[in-house]
Design a protein around this motif. Sequence first.
Motif, PDB file in Angstrom:
ATOM      1  N   TYR A  79       2.245  13.087   0.368  1.00  0.00           N
ATOM      2  CA  TYR A  79       3.651  13.498   0.478  1.00  0.00           C
ATOM      3  C   TYR A  79       4.452  12.451   1.251  1.00  0.00           C
ATOM      4  O   TYR A  79       3.914  11.742   2.110  1.00  0.00           O
ATOM      5  N   LYS A  80       5.759  12.407   0.969  1.00  0.00           N
ATOM      6  CA  LYS A  80       6.711  11.678   1.797  1.00  0.00           C
ATOM      7  C   LYS A  80       7.494  12.695   2.623  1.00  0.00           C
ATOM      8  O   LYS A  80       7.938  13.710   2.084  1.00  0.00           O
TER       9      LYS A  80
ATOM     10  N   ASP B  73       2.412   9.074  11.000  1.00  0.00           N
ATOM     11  CA  ASP B  73       1.997   9.816   9.802  1.00  0.00           C
ATOM     12  C   ASP B  73       0.941  10.840  10.202  1.00  0.00           C
ATOM     13  O   ASP B  73       0.503  10.885  11.350  1.00  0.00           O
TER      14      ASP B  73
ATOM     15  N   LYS C 149      -3.417  15.636  -2.655  1.00  0.00           N
ATOM     16  CA  LYS C 149      -2.461  15.258  -1.615  1.00  0.00           C
ATOM     17  C   LYS C 149      -3.142  15.357  -0.253  1.00  0.00           C
ATOM     18  O   LYS C 149      -3.340  16.447   0.266  1.00  0.00           O
TER      19      LYS C 149
ATOM     20  N   ALA D  97       1.035   3.878  -2.485  1.00  0.00           N
ATOM     21  CA  ALA D  97       1.227   4.241  -1.081  1.00  0.00           C
ATOM     22  C   ALA D  97      -0.129   4.121  -0.407  1.00  0.00           C
ATOM     23  O   ALA D  97      -1.102   4.725  -0.849  1.00  0.00           O
TER      24      ALA D  97
ATOM     25  N   ILE E  36       4.819  11.903  -3.046  1.00  0.00           N
ATOM     26  CA  ILE E  36       4.831  10.450  -2.864  1.00  0.00           C
ATOM     27  C   ILE E  36       5.001   9.734  -4.206  1.00  0.00           C
ATOM     28  O   ILE E  36       5.586   8.661  -4.285  1.00  0.00           O
TER      29      ILE E  36
ATOM     30  N   TYR F  43       3.399  10.904   4.731  1.00  0.00           N
ATOM     31  CA  TYR F  43       3.953   9.610   5.123  1.00  0.00           C
ATOM     32  C   TYR F  43       5.373   9.828   5.634  1.00  0.00           C
ATOM     33  O   TYR F  43       6.248  10.231   4.874  1.00  0.00           O
TER      34      TYR F  43
END
Length: 301
Positions: free
Chosen positions: A124-125, A97, A207, A163, A136, A211
């Motif tokens: 964020y993903k 990450d 943010k 998360a 996320i 991730y």
Amino acid sequence: MNNPPLVSLIIITMNHEKFIEQACLSAISQTYPHYEIILLDNASKDKTFENAERVLARFDKPYKMIRNTESFGVAKNINIAVSQASGEYVSLLSGDDWFTEDHLSEKVAYIGENQVDFILSDGYKYYQSEDKTTDIYTPKEKKQIIESLPNFFHENVSENKTANVGTFVKRELLVQHPFDENINTEDWDMNLRLTSRGYRIGFIDKKLFHYRILSTSLSRNWKVMQDSYEKVTHKYLDYIKSDRELYKKYLLKLVHFKYEILLSETDSESEKERLHKEWKKEKYRIKYKNPVLFFKLLMLK
């Protein structure tokens, strides 16, 4: 800030040779002025350690590199790294990450202005196989998390809703209450153990991390996740059973794991269809105790 607290940014990594450079670059690029980096390599079999060493050599602040000779679970690795940390606060980062540049500065500012003991944030993903970035949380999910912070333990005891990338916590708490080394979802377990003891959690609506989701991510390993879920919730099962809605959510989660495991073990489309039907029936039995209502809703579906 006249006397900024020292933060220990801990990176836990294993076989992340493709990603560790990005994680380390994000670590050494923090705008916050007073922090150290502790990187623990969990006996990687690739070039993770060497790649990390090359990047961290450019860091103009203190850093330590730990290289395990045998592999341990994430929780034990964090406990080892925390024992080597000098900071008043600890921020945790996985080697696949990465943080935004203002990650530490935002969290130090927040904890200095609010009566909290540890902090989560928005982020964020990043889906590696698709090269796609998404939020996320949905707006609804984030709103629910923020509004339920005063009741965090109750809202998360039957299901992890947050998360936990970049968890920022007072180091003394991790010394007094080390991570449970028998559990894979160590971050969720820690959140519950701290909040159940009255420690306060905060959430920054910014943010501050990315991730990375890989095809091999733990969240895709249903048997491991089921085992970890049962170990965590077992600690609070009396509390869960005392609340009808919590217990219902708990049972639904167990059913979810049951059928995800069964579905992952078959390639037959007809069998998958049968399992989906059985899954739906079990969910409705749990959700609706009234038999007449249950069958009416089942027919509508």
